[in-house]
Scaffold this active site. Structure first.
Site, PDB file in Angstrom:
ATOM      1  CB  CYS A 160      29.947  42.327   6.355  1.00 26.59           C
ATOM      2  SG  CYS A 160      28.537  41.222   6.219  1.00 26.59           S
ATOM      3  CG  HIS A 182      32.181  40.672  10.897  1.00 23.02           C
ATOM      4  ND1 HIS A 182      31.560  41.779  10.369  1.00 23.02           N
ATOM      5  CD2 HIS A 182      31.616  39.595  10.286  1.00 23.02           C
ATOM      6  CE1 HIS A 182      30.666  41.394   9.472  1.00 23.02           C
ATOM      7  NE2 HIS A 182      30.681  40.066   9.402  1.00 23.02           N
ATOM      8  CG  ASN A 199      25.872  40.400   9.298  1.00 21.22           C
ATOM      9  OD1 ASN A 199      26.234  41.562   9.156  1.00 21.22           O
ATOM     10  ND2 ASN A 199      26.513  39.386   8.752  1.00 21.22           N
TER      11      ASN A 199
END
Length: 1711
Positions: free
Chosen positions: A1429, A1565, A1608
């Site tokens: 990520c 995040h 995500n």
């Protein structure tokens, strides 16, 4: 007069139009068909055609650009053949003769290529011809648009009748202009005549040239120097202009501009106004000595000015059509006409009450003359340039002239166009003209148009006679001048006497309270007139409370800034006068000013306090007021209402300005209020300042020319702007300040103006006032062509200036007599001022004679304070009974009253950098400073920008003399060179012969060089050598860099010596200005340092780091951060390559009861503070707890600090270790104070009002040296959003981009597993235009959609950044992409026919970045990476590194995640994926994340490059860092580590030079997992509190996450957050979280001092935003962003490739 008696039109002008719909006609659209297979020539459209092309493709059905030529042909004519067969024959011949008539027009399939026209071979060309017999048929045929890709640009219509035929040539304006139609009329008449008689000369079957050659020649022109010169001229025509805004009385109640997409298309109406005979036109032109068309254009400009609004001192522009046809293309049909803006100088109304119509017409005529020379320049290029530079690109009025046609049987119907008003002059066959107006009926009523016509006829009659030509413009009804202020008329001397400048400023506060009065973009401060009025009233009350009254003098010892303005006007309001005491003056100079001015009150601030302490100690004033504030008497406790006026007299003193004096003491010139009022009143017509005009305060307040800046600007209602570093206002920094503050006007000395880079655009700068010293002709000629240049002249004794001469842009031979240099022309005296030329007996000479200039009038000052003899010498009563000042200037006066200046009569009084200097005064100071000096001669140096002193005997220590002289003289009076020689030439009276010294300077310099002179050493210093401090007692210090440090120091010291022309070496502790430097020499110093070390330093860097030592540190830090191969190590400890050493603990500070410094006024305190500031290069606030290391100090600087402390406190003999251990300021004061006998300061009570400046946002701290990066472009595909605007709209409205999707219905589920059919999907993920990319279809079908979409978004982002890639060149662009795995490979239905490629598809799959580099044709580095990520943020950091190390100039950063198959997912409670299919960061209901796809890209450049290129910037990237978690505090590899994350955040913040209190928001995040969110916020708090020292009580930092909107997005998620953060900064607001109902107990926001972003968060300009991205396994990244300067903020709209190429090929498994 007989002419212009009857202006009624002889015939009507009309055009073929109804509305722009073709009511009964078939609809027309642009099909973009391919060119004919019989195409003979292809060429790009000319720039003029391209401007029309954009309008055409938006509405191809429109007739707004139809240009129609009509012939009324008599079939029985004896002159020509009017039959249908002859007409058709002529049409066929002309179609073959002219390539443009048989061309089609097309868009290129390659977006990087321009549109083009294709010329069909003449053998295969067939004209479009209609033969009609009814009016209805004619209308249907004529009132249609064109499909230019099929039909071509011309349609022929023959309207048959019994005895006559009418021929209509309906052409699109893109193909032909008015002159081409005139040519076409001649050729048709020629052909028809030939067919009738077979005798007329026949036309050649082809033309001598073709339009394609013209297009190629135009493209070649755009690469020539003449193109750049033309751009410069055309920029001047739109600079200082604004779009016309019509008066409401002219407009309909609800004016609407219907777009061409509505059912009722935009259309125009034509009104025929008047006819003018040839005799009338000739008389009109003769009267004004120019063409009648130029007179008419000027009058149309006045007409529009009367009926529109405009801001003060702004102009307007009209589009005027220029032929622009090359001579070799005379017989070619095509579009050559070029409508270009001509400036209409409406501001003449404000510049002069007596501005005449003749002068106005002359200005317009000059503009048109110059424009004719540059008529090839394309309008479309000017519009693009204007939009990039914030200039006016909107022109609503056009004027054109169409030459006469071949015969009276011809008529021309002009195009309608898109302007609000289109004035069209058609030349008649007899040479007369008809004027018609084409107007927009949706804006204007017929009554309004009739009013315009009547006013224009009135203007024509107003302009008829020579008497009218000399009338004032303001005498025409509706054209009265806009006044800057409501002051008395110039002729009313008595009324002006009674005026007071502060009262006039108060008027502005009443008239326009919300208008900006003071402004600073750098400091992010401003004050409105209302706020300024209130602040000055409070300060005036404060002064009155301290005893200020009429007759008193207030000394202002203040920094350059808002406070100075406040206290100047406060002094005026309190009845007192003021004098400025420059903080940089030495104590002896200040003492003389205090003594001479008899000031009883002194105002100072915290910055200037240290240099005033001695005056406070010696009680030089009765009261000292500090603006720093105190709890006892803050200024805001004083009332804001005005003081009661105590009554004033004509001679009340306003201010005292001190200049150089021959006695060794400064001369104080006393200026009264009435003298100041007369100057401000008289300058109104010459100074282009008024409401909404921004002027820059450039000059020191101790320089009388500053009065022109602060008094005139505020009296006239302008905005006075300030730079952060006034002393650095030269060169590029001055240009930067002009751009940042959008400065319209500045005042400068010639020395400063000569440094202003002429190559810089500075689009807002409209005028410059230059004066104070002789201005070189080259400087005048450079700037007079760019801006309105005003040449000022006036001694201080006559109140600032007595002439303000507006230079014409070009030297007019008629205005300049033979042998007269333009630099000597000062212009005519200001109103009520008289200038005479007198001989040595003070007899007034006739004009033309040379002598001394003497000045009389109400601006002549009261004289010198306490200098009666000098007053009697310089001020006298002339033969007319007028009090007159003898200026000492040599000059003469021309017959028209123009003053010429030839310099000083006494060459012992000179001007250097604007300062008037008595060389005798400096010589007396030198003899006073060193008693060994026997004789001295001070001269101006060769360049005229500094001083040179010769002293005898040769044994004089010149450097000791310089240091001693600094105690008596200001910096500008200290010679940059002092040379000791054995003897100076003398006169017969044994006095120094200064004239011979001046003549023999070169020989005297050579003698001094042979003899040698002393070096620039401080009294307790030794010559420069490599430092070798004893290491026996400081073994813990690493000094391995000392030799390199010494080498850099020696190099910079040598640069100083060369720049300053110093005779010997220079040491590190000497300040540049104290060594003889000045702001002009800083330019040379900057260039030399940059050349020697390969680094970039700014002017403000050098001003803040003014010693050799501090500049070494500056250079070292720059080289260390630049990654240059020629690295010179900085002070910082070098990184060891062996085992990482443990962290070095800070040395403990010995306990001390000295825990607070009383105002830092003690000698010991002040000395140590000064030493710290010099060693550290630090200029911030110091207090008792200040720590040397925390302020940036290193162990390498401790020996330097130790040495400096020993020099200052030689009796202490403290060891280096003691200094090292005493790290705080308090500890060092305690350590060294015992060795000093001076008592601690015990001040008497002082009135200390708080700062009066009103600041809307806190002052932004000056940034230390660091590299920033600019985000200049972006694009992306996101769940629920296919464009950046859609992305922002989704965030702002808190919508959910995650959507339902099928799949996995038959998958077996475990006991706790659930199927979730939701996911963040990209729209049209399987569509791709392979033809656009010239890609084989089968290859495109196999390509990973991550690559396909990244190609599109990368190109869109580059387009958004304004970067056009060259398909044939080497594009210097780097590509760094964070990408997920290629999961499409296994699901691709299309297989390669190559068996090897199928077998090894994993190895043969090119990276995303490599694929993009190939198809985009880029040659910079390309990298594809995957750190889960955090991939995209890691890619961003690598891209920044590539820019920093010079690997490329532009970087495209990408993030890609598209996961196949496109379906839902299976999960179970407690896992990372949500069972509800919804991401809810920080919420009590959060249960995990949802997969999401995204492909996005941003374009970054070095910030300096982006600003220099004029880019529109979304945000700056101040710093970035990547890191790993390790394993020490992690229970497993998939669990994030707060401490690892905190370390990464700390390093990013340090690189950004950011403090926790500057961070307003962090886009975390925020994956929606309870543990992940809790650990991430814990890490953020650790970074701020433990690593970066966040103080208790600071505002909590907002935190947000976009995962709730998009899911995500894995490898792309970091870049999704960057785009959100950048848009938030650009728009000034952070959108809230999508959904947060109840904060979960897993996050303790209060303890962490964080707050969730529940509501939109407003950002100020100084706020910063952080972005965090966490990769599975422990790869962390953090980025800090900030706002760019206001003038660089993003304003333009986004474009998307899919909008340009809507036909997309489906590419995916289903196909």
């Amino acid at each position: 007069m007989a002419l212009f008696h009857n202006l009624e039109p002889k015939r009507s002008i009309d055009f073929m139009s109804g509305a722009r719909t073709s009511s009964g006609s078939p609809s027309v659209s642009y099909s973009n068909s391919l060119p004919s297979p019989h195409t003979a020539l292809v060429a790009p459209l000319s720039k003029m055609q391209r401007a029309l092309w954009f309008d055409y493709i938006s509405a191809p059905e429109s007739t707004m650009y139809n240009l129609t030529l009509k012939f009324k042909l008599d079939q029985e004519s004896e002159e020509y053949d009017g039959s249908i067969s002859a007409i058709l024959r002529a049409i066929d011949f002309l179609t073959k003769r002219h390539g443009m008539l048989r061309s089609t027009f097309h868009n290129s399939s390659n977006p990087s290529q321009p549109p083009y026209f294709a010329e069909i071979d003449s053998r295969h060309a067939h004209p479009t011809t209609h033969i009609v017999s009814s009016s209805e048929q004619l209308k249907r045929a004529a009132l249609r648009g064109f499909d230019l890709s099929v039909d071509g640009p011309i349609r022929w219509i023959v309207f048959t009748n019994v005895k006559s035929n009418e021929l209509y040539a309906v052409a699109h304006h893109i193909a032909v202009d008015g002159s081409s139609m005139s040519q076409l009329s001649k050729e048709i008449i020629t052909l028809l005549t030939h067919y009738k008689h077979q005798s007329a000369e026949m036309l050649a079957p082809t033309t001598t040239s073709n339009y394609g050659l013209y297009c190629l020649a135009q493209d070649s022109y755009t690469h020539q120097e003449s193109y750049k010169k033309a751009l410069h001229f055309w920029s001047s025509q739109i600079a200082g202009t604004l779009p016309m805004e019509w008066n409401s009385s002219m407009l309909r109640t609800n004016p609407a501009r219907l777009t061409q997409t509505t059912s009722q298309l935009d259309h125009r109406v034509c009104s025929t106004w008047l006819s003018l005979t040839p005799q009338e036109l000739k008389a009109w032109g003769n009267l004004y000595k120019t063409s009648w068309f130029r007179v008419a254009t000027a009058l149309i400009g006045l007409l529009c000015a009367k009926h529109s609004k405009h801001k003060f001192r702004t102009d307007q522009s009209l589009l005027v059509a220029f032929g622009a046809r090359p001579e070799q293309s005379n017989d070619v049909l095509g579009h050559f006409a070029n409508g270009m803006p001509i400036k209409i100088p409406i501001s003449m109304l404000e510049r002069s009450e007596s501005a005449q119509l003749g002068g106005f017409v002359k200005e317009v005529s000059k503009n048109i003359s110059a424009a004719k020379r540059e008529e090839m320049f394309p309008y479309v290029d000017l519009v693009q340039h204007a939009r990039r530079n914030g200039l006016n690109s909107e022109h609503r009025v056009s004027v054109t002239f169409s030459p006469k046609l071949a015969s009276d049987i011809c008529s021309l119907y002009p195009v309608e166009g898109v302007c609000d008003l289109f004035f069209c002059f058609l030349e008649e066959e007899d040479g007369g003209a008809i004027l018609g107006l084409i107007y927009d009926p949706q804006l204007f009523t017929p009554d309004a148009i009739q009013t315009l016509r009547e006013d224009f006829i009135q203007l024509i009659r107003f302009s008829l006679s020579p008497e009218d030509a000399t009338q004032s413009l303001a005498s025409f009804p509706g054209l009265s001048a806009r006044q800057q202020f409501n002051g008395p008329p110039l002729h009313d001397v008595v009324a002006i006497d009674q005026c007071r400048v502060h009262a006039l400023v108060q008027q502005q506060a009443t008239l326009r309270p919300e208008q900006l009065a003071l402004y600073s973009e750098e400091l992010q401060m401003y004050m409105t007139y209302e706020e300024l009025e209130m602040a000055t009233n409070q300060a005036a009350h404060c002064l009155r409370a301290c005893g200020s009254c009429k007759g008193e003098v207030v000394a202002l010892h203040l920094s350059h800034g808002f406070d100075m303005i406040i206290w100047i006007y406060a002094a005026f309001k309190s009845g007192a006068a003021f004098t400025v005491v420059d903080p940089s003056y030495p104590p002896t100079r200040k003492s003389a000013i205090f003594e001479l001015s008899k000031a009883k009150i002194c105002v100072y601030d915290s910055k200037t306090a240290p240099s005033l302490q001695w005056a406070i100690d010696e009680n030089l004033c009765s009261v000292f007021i500090t603006t720093a504030g105190s709890d006892n008497t803050p200024i805001d406790r004083f009332p804001t209402h005005p003081l009661t006026d105590e009554g004033s007299t004509l001679d009340d003193l306003a201010y005292i300005i001190f200049t150089s004096g021959s006695t060794g003491l400064p001369k104080g010139v006393m200026v009264a209020h009435r003298q100041l009022s007369h100057f401000v009143s008289a300058a109104r017509d010459c100074t282009p300042v008024g409401p909404s005009v921004r002027a820059l305060q450039v000059l020191s307040f101790s320089f009388d020319a500053a009065v022109l800046e602060y008094a005139a600007t505020l009296v006239y209602g302008g905005t006075l702007c300030f730079a952060e570093h006034r002393d650095a206002l030269v060169g590029d920094y001055l240009a930067d300040v002009v751009d940042a503050n959008k400065i319209n006007h500045l005042t400068a000395t010639p020395s400063i103006l000569a440094t202003l880079p002429a190559a810089r655009e500075m689009p807002t700068l409209r005028s410059i006032c230059v004066g104070g010293e002789h201005c070189p002709e080259g400087v005048l000629n450079t700037w007079r062509q760019r801006v309105q240049l005003i040449h000022a002249y006036g001694p201080t004794e006559t109140t600032v200036a007595v002439t303000l001469h507006r230079l014409p842009r070009e030297i007019d031979p008629e205005e300049v007599a033979d042998g007269v240099s333009p630099s000597s022309i000062m212009g005519k005296p200001l109103p009520n001022v008289k200038i005479y030329v007198c001989d040595t007996s003070r007899r007034i000479l006739k004009n033309g004679k040379i002598g001394e200039l003497h000045i009389s009038g109400p601006q002549v000052s009261r004289g010198y304070i306490d200098r009666e003899e000098l007053n009697a010498e310089k001020f006298w009563i002339n033969e007319h009974g007028e009090r007159t000042y003898a200026s000492g200037d040599r000059g003469r006066i021309l017959p028209d009253g123009t003053v010429l200046l030839y310099g000083r009569i006494n060459n012992r009084e000179i001007k250097v950098r604007g300062y008037r200097l008595e060389l005798g005064e400096i010589e007396k100071m030198i003899t006073k400073a060193d008693t060994q000096v026997r004789t001295v001669s001070v001269q101006a140096n060769v360049t005229g920008d500094g001083l040179l002193a010769f002293v005898t005997p040769r044994t004089v220590d010149t450097e000791a003399l310089r240091l001693a002289l600094a105690k008596y003289a200001p910096r500008y009076m200290i010679p940059s060179e002092i040379l000791a020689i054995d003897a100076l030439p003398c006169t017969v009276n044994d006095k120094v012969d200064h004239a011979r010294v001046q003549r023999d300077m070169a020989d005297l310099r050579a003698r001094a060089s042979k003899l040698g002179t002393a070096s620039l050493l401080t009294p307790n210093d030794t010559p420069l050598q490599s430092p070798s401090p004893p290491l026996s007692d400081i073994s813990q210090l690493d000094l391995t860099d000392d030799l390199e440090w010494a080498a850099a120091k020696a190099r910079i010291a040598e640069i100083w010596r060369q720049v300053l022309a110093a005779p010997g070496p220079i040491l590190g502790g000497v300040k540049f200005f104290e060594a003889g430097g000045n702001s002009l020499l800083v330019l040379k110093l900057k260039a030399e340092i940059e050349g020697a070390f390969g680094v970039k330093v700014s002017f403000s860097d050098l001003f803040q780091n003014s010693t050799v030592d501090s500049q070494v540190g500056l250079v070292q830090s720059r080289r260390g951060s630049s990654g240059s191969p020629r690295t010179v190590r900085s002070h910082a400890r070098p990184q060891r390559k062996a085992k990482t050493p443990p962290r070095q603990a800070r040395p403990e500070t010995p306990e001390s009861d000295y825990d607070q410094l009383p105002d830092l006024r003690d000698d010991v305190q002040q000395s140590i503070c000064s030493i710290w500031m010099e060693v550290l290069g630090y200029h911030g606030k110091l207090d008792a707890k200040s720590n040397f290391f925390e302020l940036g100090g290193t162990s390498l600087q401790i020996p330097i600090l130790h040495k400096a402390l020993l020099r200052e406190f030689p009796a202490s003999n403290v060891s280096l270790v003691k200094v090292f251990q005493s790290a705080t300021l308090a500890a060092q004061v305690e350590l060294l104070g015992r060795f000093t006998e001076s008592p601690r300061f015990s001040p008497r009570p002082a009135i200390t009002p708080s700062a009066a400046v009103v600041s809307r946002s806190p002052r932004r701290p000056s940034s230390p040296a660091r590299e920033q990066y600019a985000i200049v472009g972006m694009s992306g595909r996101f769940p629920g959003a296919s464009t950046i605007p859609e992305f922002w709209d989704l965030l702002v409205h808190q919508r959910d981009g995650i959507q339902a999707i099928g799949g996995l219905e038959d998958a077996p589920l475990g006991p706790n597993e659930v199927l979730v059919q939701r996911r963040g999907l990209i729209k049209d993920v399987e569509h791709f235009d392979h033809e656009f990319w010239k890609m084989p279809k089968n290859y495109a079908l196999r390509m990973d959609p991550q690559k396909r979409h990244f190609l599109n978004v990368a190109l869109e982002a580059l387009d958004d950044a304004g970067i056009e890639l060259d398909p044939q060149g080497q594009n210097d662009v780097g590509i760094f992409v964070g990408s997920s795995e290629n999961t499409f490979r296994e699901y691709c239905a299309t297989r390669s026919e190559d068996a090897f490629e199928m077998r090894h598809s994993h190895h043969m799959d090119t990276a995303v970045s490599a694929t993009a580099a190939y198809y985009l044709n880029t040659f910079g580095p390309n990298v594809t990476l995957n750190t889960a990520c955090s991939s995209a943020l890691v890619a961003l950091k690598l891209g920044m590194d590539a820019l920093a190390t010079g690997q490329t100039k532009v970087v495209c950063v990408g993030g890609c995640t598209i996961e196949y198959p496109l379906q839902g997912y299976i999960t179970e409670p407690g896992k990372v994926l949500s069972t509800t299919g919804e991401v809810r960061p920080f919420d009590a209901a959060s249960d995990g994340s949802v997969p999401g796809d995204a492909v996005c890209a941003v374009i970054i450049k070095r910030a300096t490059d982006a600003l220099a290129d004029g880019d529109q910037i979304y945000a700056f990237v101040d710093g970035a860092a990547v890191g790993s978690d390790g394993h020490l505090d992690k229970p497993g590899i998939t669990v994030p580590s707060p401490r690892g994350q905190a370390e990464t955040i700390k390093r990013a913040m340090q690189q950004a030079h950011a403090r926790p209190e500057q961070i307003a928001h962090v886009e975390v995040h925020g994956s929606g997992t309870r543990m992940g969110d809790a650990l991430e916020l814990e890490g953020l708090s650790i970074a701020y509190d433990q690593h970066l020292g966040r103080q208790a009580g600071q505002r909590p930092v907002s935190v947000g996450s976009n995962k709730g909107n998009f899911g995500n997005c894995e490898a792309a998620s970091g870049l999704v957050s960057i785009i959100k953060a950048a848009l938030s900064i650009s728009n000034g607001v952070v959108p809230p979280l999508r959904k947060l109902e109840t904060v979960g107990d897993h996050v303790d926001f209060m303890r962490l001092n964080l707050t969730p972003a529940r509501e939109p968060l407003r950002l100020s300009r100084h706020d910063k935003v952080g972005v965090t991205s966490l990769g599975l396994g422990g790869s962390t990244a953090h980025v800090v962003l900030s706002a760019p300067p206001g003038n660089a903020r993003r304003t333009k709209e986004w474009k998307q490739i899919r909008e340009l190429h809507p036909t997309l090929l489906p590419c995916g498994p289903a196909n």
